[in-house]
Design a protein around this motif. Sequence first.
Motif, PDB file in Angstrom:
ATOM      1  N   MET A  35       0.951  -1.153   0.003  1.00 45.90           N
ATOM      2  CA  MET A  35       0.042  -0.078   0.132  1.00 45.90           C
ATOM      3  C   MET A  35       0.902   1.185  -0.035  1.00 45.90           C
ATOM      4  O   MET A  35       0.618   2.209  -0.481  1.00 45.90           O
ATOM      5  N   GLN A  36       2.128   1.175   0.622  1.00 49.23           N
ATOM      6  CA  GLN A  36       2.879   2.441   0.553  1.00 49.23           C
ATOM      7  C   GLN A  36       3.199   2.660  -0.904  1.00 49.23           C
ATOM      8  O   GLN A  36       3.208   3.815  -1.193  1.00 49.23           O
ATOM      9  N   LYS A  37       3.963   1.542  -1.446  1.00 51.81           N
ATOM     10  CA  LYS A  37       4.088   1.629  -3.065  1.00 51.81           C
ATOM     11  C   LYS A  37       3.085   2.296  -4.000  1.00 51.81           C
ATOM     12  O   LYS A  37       3.175   3.162  -4.834  1.00 51.81           O
ATOM     13  N   ILE A  38       1.756   1.516  -3.771  1.00 51.28           N
ATOM     14  CA  ILE A  38       0.571   1.999  -4.611  1.00 51.28           C
ATOM     15  C   ILE A  38       0.454   3.259  -4.151  1.00 51.28           C
ATOM     16  O   ILE A  38       0.021   4.275  -5.101  1.00 51.28           O
ATOM     17  N   HIS A  39       0.395   3.938  -3.019  1.00 54.58           N
ATOM     18  CA  HIS A  39       0.331   5.325  -2.665  1.00 54.58           C
ATOM     19  C   HIS A  39       1.201   6.151  -3.383  1.00 54.58           C
ATOM     20  O   HIS A  39       0.847   7.682  -3.744  1.00 54.58           O
ATOM     21  N   LEU A  40       2.478   5.776  -3.362  1.00 55.70           N
ATOM     22  CA  LEU A  40       3.489   6.733  -3.774  1.00 55.70           C
ATOM     23  C   LEU A  40       3.243   6.658  -5.310  1.00 55.70           C
ATOM     24  O   LEU A  40       3.290   7.929  -5.837  1.00 55.70           O
ATOM     25  N   ASP A  41       3.054   5.704  -5.725  1.00 58.53           N
ATOM     26  CA  ASP A  41       2.827   5.799  -7.234  1.00 58.53           C
ATOM     27  C   ASP A  41       1.713   6.506  -7.665  1.00 58.53           C
ATOM     28  O   ASP A  41       1.537   7.354  -8.799  1.00 58.53           O
ATOM     29  N   TYR A  42       0.645   6.428  -6.957  1.00 60.05           N
ATOM     30  CA  TYR A  42      -0.805   6.930  -7.305  1.00 60.05           C
ATOM     31  C   TYR A  42      -0.621   8.538  -7.190  1.00 60.05           C
ATOM     32  O   TYR A  42      -1.002   9.375  -7.764  1.00 60.05           O
ATOM     33  N   ARG A  43       0.116   9.093  -6.212  1.00 60.01           N
ATOM     34  CA  ARG A  43       0.260  10.119  -5.798  1.00 60.01           C
ATOM     35  C   ARG A  43       1.234  10.884  -6.751  1.00 60.01           C
ATOM     36  O   ARG A  43       1.035  12.211  -7.448  1.00 60.01           O
ATOM     37  N   HIS A  44       2.181  10.262  -7.711  1.00 63.61           N
ATOM     38  CA  HIS A  44       3.043  10.823  -8.667  1.00 63.61           C
ATOM     39  C   HIS A  44       2.003  10.790 -10.034  1.00 63.61           C
ATOM     40  O   HIS A  44       2.083  11.701 -10.616  1.00 63.61           O
ATOM     41  N   ALA A  45       1.131  10.029 -10.272  1.00 58.91           N
ATOM     42  CA  ALA A  45       0.199   9.698 -11.300  1.00 58.91           C
ATOM     43  C   ALA A  45      -0.777  10.898 -11.543  1.00 58.91           C
ATOM     44  O   ALA A  45      -0.795  11.435 -12.508  1.00 58.91           O
ATOM     45  N   ILE A  46      -1.326  11.076 -10.269  1.00 59.08           N
ATOM     46  CA  ILE A  46      -2.626  11.875 -10.346  1.00 59.08           C
ATOM     47  C   ILE A  46      -2.617  12.823  -9.217  1.00 59.08           C
ATOM     48  O   ILE A  46      -3.115  14.322  -9.432  1.00 59.08           O
ATOM     49  N   VAL A  47      -2.429  12.475  -8.245  1.00 56.01           N
ATOM     50  CA  VAL A  47      -2.829  13.438  -6.881  1.00 56.01           C
ATOM     51  C   VAL A  47      -1.895  14.850  -6.865  1.00 56.01           C
ATOM     52  O   VAL A  47      -2.354  15.882  -6.813  1.00 56.01           O
ATOM     53  N   GLN A  48      -0.513  14.540  -7.274  1.00 59.57           N
ATOM     54  CA  GLN A  48       0.199  15.834  -7.192  1.00 59.57           C
ATOM     55  C   GLN A  48      -0.181  16.878  -8.414  1.00 59.57           C
ATOM     56  O   GLN A  48       0.082  18.098  -8.108  1.00 59.57           O
ATOM     57  N   ILE A  49      -0.735  16.381  -9.458  1.00 64.56           N
ATOM     58  CA  ILE A  49      -0.770  17.205 -10.615  1.00 64.56           C
ATOM     59  C   ILE A  49      -2.476  17.672 -10.902  1.00 64.56           C
ATOM     60  O   ILE A  49      -2.424  18.446 -11.794  1.00 64.56           O
ATOM     61  N   PHE A  50      -3.314  17.122  -9.924  1.00 63.49           N
ATOM     62  CA  PHE A  50      -4.606  17.119 -10.519  1.00 63.49           C
ATOM     63  C   PHE A  50      -5.117  18.586 -10.443  1.00 63.49           C
ATOM     64  O   PHE A  50      -5.753  19.282 -11.478  1.00 63.49           O
TER      65      PHE A  50
END
Length: 284
Positions: free
Chosen positions: A63-78
């Motif tokens: 879950m740590q890895k998923i959330h870091l990847d998801y953060r990069h993919a969309i959360v940071q740039i939404f």
Amino acid sequence: MATQFNNPRQIARDLLRNSVSNNLWLENQQFVTRCREGLQQHPIAVHSTIQALNRGSFGLDAMQKIHLDYRHAIVQIFTDALLMAQVQSRQLERKLAPGTKMYARFLLTLNTLDEFGFKPGIDRNGYYRGNPLEAHYPLYERVLDEFGVSVNERKTYIYSPQANRVRAFLEDAYSDFASVVALLAVAERVVVLFSAPLRENAKVIGIETGTGYYLNHGTSDDLQAEADDDTHEDDLWYVLMQAISPNEYAGITYLCERYCDLWVDFWNTQMLILEQQVKEKVTA
């Protein structure tokens, strides 16, 4: 006539509807309906990760890895993308009546206000209610705090190629108003599909989900959330229906489908983490 301020979302949608010809609106509406139906049939809508998350299959490390990847993919740039849509709505001035771009900006702002940490209502001083600490991106960072991910780990984490591609695809659309709006609508659909499952798996490993990021993400009828991602998705499709012409349909369809394909690749990568987790348990 007194200016009406109640029900701002519907006011904005009505103004969008009336800013283009009836025939064009109906054509665009039919196109958007077809596009949304196509997205419902896309593999992303039934991805195996959804069930795996709902079962609580992923452990803490995964879950740590998923959330870091998801953060990069969309959360940071939404919100970057939302603000680019605000700016690029100036492209509407080439084909619509003067000032009409503000209808789209107004509707986009309702999404932006939620993202920035504003809340409906008036404070004790008769002013807007809100707090930047309740903005969705900082709330996501607090989820990573709960997962035990340090700031240094966030800075040094090597994102998957798939997360990089998802992010880049949206960023590459920033210069075109219709494109960035369409991809934001798809992004909202992805958020709707995966927020509740991510929340369920987070619960299993002891993460507080009754407040913060997961309370603010999901659908408007989700009893465990105070979210409106489905409503924001509808808003974005409304904005698109004002913006496009039939000659743009093929390009928009391609963008939406390709973006969904990239999200499938992203979640396929996360499932590999689960497969590795299972292998480690078997060999332990």
